[in-house]
Scaffold this motif. Structure first.
Motif, PDB file in Angstrom:
ATOM      1  N   SER A  11     -13.347 -49.753 -32.794  1.00  0.00           N
ATOM      2  CA  SER A  11     -13.284 -48.418 -32.220  1.00  0.00           C
ATOM      3  C   SER A  11     -14.686 -47.908 -31.924  1.00  0.00           C
ATOM      4  N   THR A  12     -14.772 -47.052 -30.915  1.00  0.00           N
ATOM      5  CA  THR A  12     -16.051 -46.454 -30.538  1.00  0.00           C
ATOM      6  C   THR A  12     -16.645 -45.708 -31.733  1.00  0.00           C
ATOM      7  N   LYS A  13     -15.764 -45.018 -32.468  1.00  0.00           N
ATOM      8  CA  LYS A  13     -16.219 -44.256 -33.620  1.00  0.00           C
ATOM      9  C   LYS A  13     -16.925 -45.161 -34.642  1.00  0.00           C
ATOM     10  N   HIS A  14     -16.315 -46.303 -34.891  1.00  0.00           N
ATOM     11  CA  HIS A  14     -16.869 -47.239 -35.867  1.00  0.00           C
ATOM     12  C   HIS A  14     -18.243 -47.748 -35.417  1.00  0.00           C
ATOM     13  N   PHE A  20     -13.457 -48.163 -19.865  1.00  0.00           N
ATOM     14  CA  PHE A  20     -14.265 -46.963 -19.613  1.00  0.00           C
ATOM     15  C   PHE A  20     -14.747 -46.969 -18.164  1.00  0.00           C
ATOM     16  N   SER A  21     -14.769 -45.785 -17.556  1.00  0.00           N
ATOM     17  CA  SER A  21     -15.320 -45.672 -16.203  1.00  0.00           C
ATOM     18  C   SER A  21     -16.845 -45.684 -16.299  1.00  0.00           C
ATOM     19  N   PHE A  34     -12.483 -40.296 -26.925  1.00  0.00           N
ATOM     20  CA  PHE A  34     -12.699 -41.734 -26.765  1.00  0.00           C
ATOM     21  C   PHE A  34     -12.984 -42.427 -28.092  1.00  0.00           C
ATOM     22  N   LEU A  35     -13.156 -41.618 -29.154  1.00  0.00           N
ATOM     23  CA  LEU A  35     -13.631 -42.191 -30.411  1.00  0.00           C
ATOM     24  C   LEU A  35     -12.706 -43.262 -30.967  1.00  0.00           C
ATOM     25  N   ASP A  36     -11.393 -43.093 -30.746  1.00  0.00           N
ATOM     26  CA  ASP A  36     -10.460 -44.077 -31.292  1.00  0.00           C
ATOM     27  C   ASP A  36     -10.202 -45.241 -30.348  1.00  0.00           C
ATOM     28  N   ARG A  37     -10.772 -45.158 -29.156  1.00  0.00           N
ATOM     29  CA  ARG A  37     -10.567 -46.271 -28.222  1.00  0.00           C
ATOM     30  C   ARG A  37     -11.514 -47.414 -28.518  1.00  0.00           C
ATOM     31  N   ASP A  38     -11.069 -48.617 -28.160  1.00  0.00           N
ATOM     32  CA  ASP A  38     -11.927 -49.779 -28.340  1.00  0.00           C
ATOM     33  C   ASP A  38     -13.198 -49.606 -27.506  1.00  0.00           C
TER      34      ASP A  38
END
Ligand SMILES: Nc1ncnc2c1ncn2[C@@H]1O[C@H](COP(=O)(O)OP(=O)(O)OP(=O)(O)O)[C@@H](O)[C@H]1O
Ligand SMILES: [Mg+2]
Lengths: 385, 252
Positions: free
Chosen positions: B94-97, B131-132, B122-126
């Motif tokens: 995840s982005t957050k991680h 992403f644009s 977006f934090l939980d997205r891979d």
């Protein structure tokens, strides 16, 4: 793989005593159960079934609308389970199905009554305890119309080196608008021979989600569950995360047959070998339209080992939409460098990428099972790099 | 802060940088111009120590350390931070991680910082999954905010970014370089500005980023060489009026 010699295993004589309270089991066994997703306290579970060697030793459910019993009792109670038993798997398929047809030791029968939404998962565990045991089980799961259920099945051996053969038939019936999530965690050992034979049928509007995790060495495993979407709007999804350490041989696959319009199928597998062999099969067949199916098969070879991806798609009418994506390779250097530019050293970067690759969040598992899987990944990391 | 001496870099068989000398002082932001294919990205990648870029001559000094042969992660830990133009997708992370890892144990409030660059959803997205162009830029900035580098390397902050996002990116880059400057009782805004310690090396074609940051020096990279040192705005105007052809004359 050399042919399995069933005469090396004992298919009689391993009766076990009932276990009232699973927390009284030996510590080492309890730990193997936990790592197989089975919570011995039963907390957060709608029911628990445990079979050791040749018979069921524990079976309890306190959930209204959920019926769970030893398959032998179900056969007596329901007149041989006519219309269900041996309808999804052919008893003459091979020597393993024949062995179970001739002499079934047990297995579970689970049925959820119409419209009942079971919140907490039911857990079951098939354990081989005594050396040289051959275990024949037959499971039948019926989710009646509009009902939903999650089953977690852990399969394991008492000790990593216990010698045993597990022959397991599973038949799933997902009725109209019903849903079944079936999560199987394999925690076998270096002397385990495993032959599951699984078939199921999903009726109109039904959903079958299969999660499969195997991260420990298993000497010889072969399975290829097949789900038929028989009614309009049916959905089947298979998610597998497999690791083959040295000495492991896994020949696994999933098959979805789309036999009705508006059906969807998805097969996703992530495989890593650190020295073992994985044959990752997948097969989607579509005989009606509209039908959409996608197969994704990704493999990483870390060090030694073999990954053989065999994705197959079969469309028999115009208008089906089937696709697949397969890749066998190594961790992309570009990804490692990206993480290194954020301050992670090479080992941290590699481990982060591998954990992402093996990420099982998509399966939506209970937290403790998720933790157990993360722990297993951590343990196997020492083989990885 | 950064000193580059007679740097030669090869990609495969081809020498792309043919003797670069450049010095960037603490708190200074340097702007790099140059036609397509002249080697600008190559220079940034080499400063970050990424693979495929082989240093065949010269030295790179950062904070007094010779980092020419240093592995990428050590450069990052020493304070070099780069915004990638085309970063890879990392599945299952995840982005957050990643942002948390980029903070390397520093206190960093991921959620509230993400809000500043419109990345909270977006934090939980891979990482970078689907992403644009503009989203990638904001995600890179969020990671850099966590990393808190002393030298910020940024390749074309404007490319693929709409006007509103340009404003957000410009402001964020300024904060990364100058720190959060706000009226404070103990320290005038001017003093705060002087205390800033982050340096920058920014590549631009359009110069839009110049509206947001203080950059006093710049140069043109042409065919593997640096030339035409001047104020960035003057270089930009010169290129607009006469094109890069003039640079060749200036080189000779
Ligand atoms: N992996 C590679 N293999 C071969 N040549 C490469 C590789 N990467 C870059 N090059 C070449 O090196 C030269 C410099 O490329 P670089 O990306 O540094 O240019 P640039 O100045 O950033 O250009 P632009 O303004 O278009 O971004 C180009 O001619 C490019 O084709
Ligand atoms: Mg470039």
């Amino acid at each position: 793989m050399p042919k399995v010699d069933l005469s090396q295993f004992e298919f009689t004589g391993h009766a076990s005593n009932l276990i009232e309270d699973l927390t009284t089991m030996p510590q080492a066994e309890k730990e193997r159960l936990i790592m197989s997703g089975v919570d011995v306290t039963g907390v957060g579970r709608s029911g628990t079934f445990l079979q050791t060697d040749h018979n069921a030793v524990h079976c309890e459910t306190h959930q209204p609308g959920v019926e769970m019993m030893d398959i032998k009792d179900a056969l007596k109670k329901y007149d041989g389970l006519d219309g269900y038993y041996w309808t999804q798997v052919d008893p003459d398929k091979d020597e393993f199905t024949r062995a179970v047809a001739e002499n079934v030791h047990g297995g579970y029968f689970i049925r959820v009554a119409e419209g009942v939404q079971v919140q907490d998962p039911v857990q079951s565990c098939l354990l081989i305890r005594a050396n040289d045991t051959g275990q024949n089980v037959h499971n039948v799961v019926i989710v009646e119309e509009g009902a939903s259920l999650h089953i977690i099945t852990g399969c394991t051996v008492a000790s990593h080196d216990t010698k045993g053969a597990h022959l397991g038939i599973s038949e799933f019936f997902i009725k109209k608008n019903a849903s079944l999530t079936f999560t199987m965690v394999h925690n076998w050992g270096e002397n385990s021979v495993v032959r599951p034979r699984t078939g199921g049928v999903v009726e109109a509007g039904g959903v079958f989600q299969n999660n499969y995790v195997s991260m420990k060495t298993v000497k010889d495993l072969q399975s290829y569950p097949t789900i038929r979407l028989a009614g309009a709007g049916g959905i089947a999804r298979f998610n597998s995360v497999l690791v083959a350490p040295p000495g492991a041989y896994l020949d696994t696959g999933s098959r979805i047959i789309m036999d009705a319009p508006d059906t969807r199928g998805e097969i996703i597998s992530r495989t890593i070998t650190t020295g073992g062999t994985i044959i990752a099969r997948g097969d989607i067949q579509a005989n009606y339209v509209p039908a959409r199916g996608h197969l994704e098969c990704k493999g990483l070879i870390l060090g030694k080992g073999v990954i053989h991806a065999i994705p197959e798609l079969r469309g028999t009418v115009e208008g089906v939409e089937l696709s697949h994506e397969a890749a066998v390779g190594k961790i992309a250097q570009e990804e490692i460098e990206y993480l290194m530019a954020r301050g992670l050293d090479e080992d941290e970067a590699t481990s982060t990428i591998v954990r992402g690759f093996l990420n099982v969040d998509i399966m939506g598992l209970p937290a403790r099972l998720n933790d157990a899987i993360q722990k297993t990944i951590e343990e196997s990391e020492k083989d990885m790099f | 802060m950064l000193k580059i001496e007679n740097l030669h870099v090869k990609i495969g068989q081809r020498e792309v940088l043919t003797g670069i000398d450049l010095e960037i002082n603490a708190g200074e932001t340097y702007i790099l111009f140059g036609p397509n294919g002249s080697g600008k990205t190559t220079l940034l990648m080499t400063l970050m120590g990424l693979g495929n870029y082989e240093v065949t001559g010269g030295k790179i000094w950062f904070k007094g350390h010779d980092i020419t042969e240093m592995p990428t992660y050590e450069r990052a830990r020493l304070g070099v931070g780069m915004s990638f133009q085309r970063p890879p997708t990392i599945h299952g992370l995840s982005t957050k991680h990643l942002v948390r890892m980029a903070a390397q144990g520093r206190d960093f409030d991921v959620e509230s910082m993400a809000r500043k660059v419109n990345m909270e959803s977006f934090l939980d997205r891979d990482v970078n999954a689907g992403f644009s162009g503009g989203e990638i830029k904001r995600s890179e900035l969020l990671q850099l905010m966590a990393q808190h580098p002393n030298l910020l390397l940024f390749d074309e902050p404007e490319s693929g970014v709409d006007l509103e996002n340009m404003h957000l990116i410009g402001k964020t880059v300024r904060t990364l370089l100058e720190g959060e400057i706000a009226p404070r009782p103990d320290c005038s805004m001017r003093e705060q500005k002087e205390m800033r310690s982050s340096s920058g090396l920014i590549i631009t074609h359009t110069g839009y980023i110049l509206d947001y940051i203080n950059a006093d020096r710049g140069q043109v990279l042409y065919d593997g060489h640096l030339c035409c040192e001047a104020r960035p705005r003057d270089i930009l105007e010169h290129i607009r009026a006469h094109g890069y052809q003039e640079c060749v004359r200036c080189l000779n």
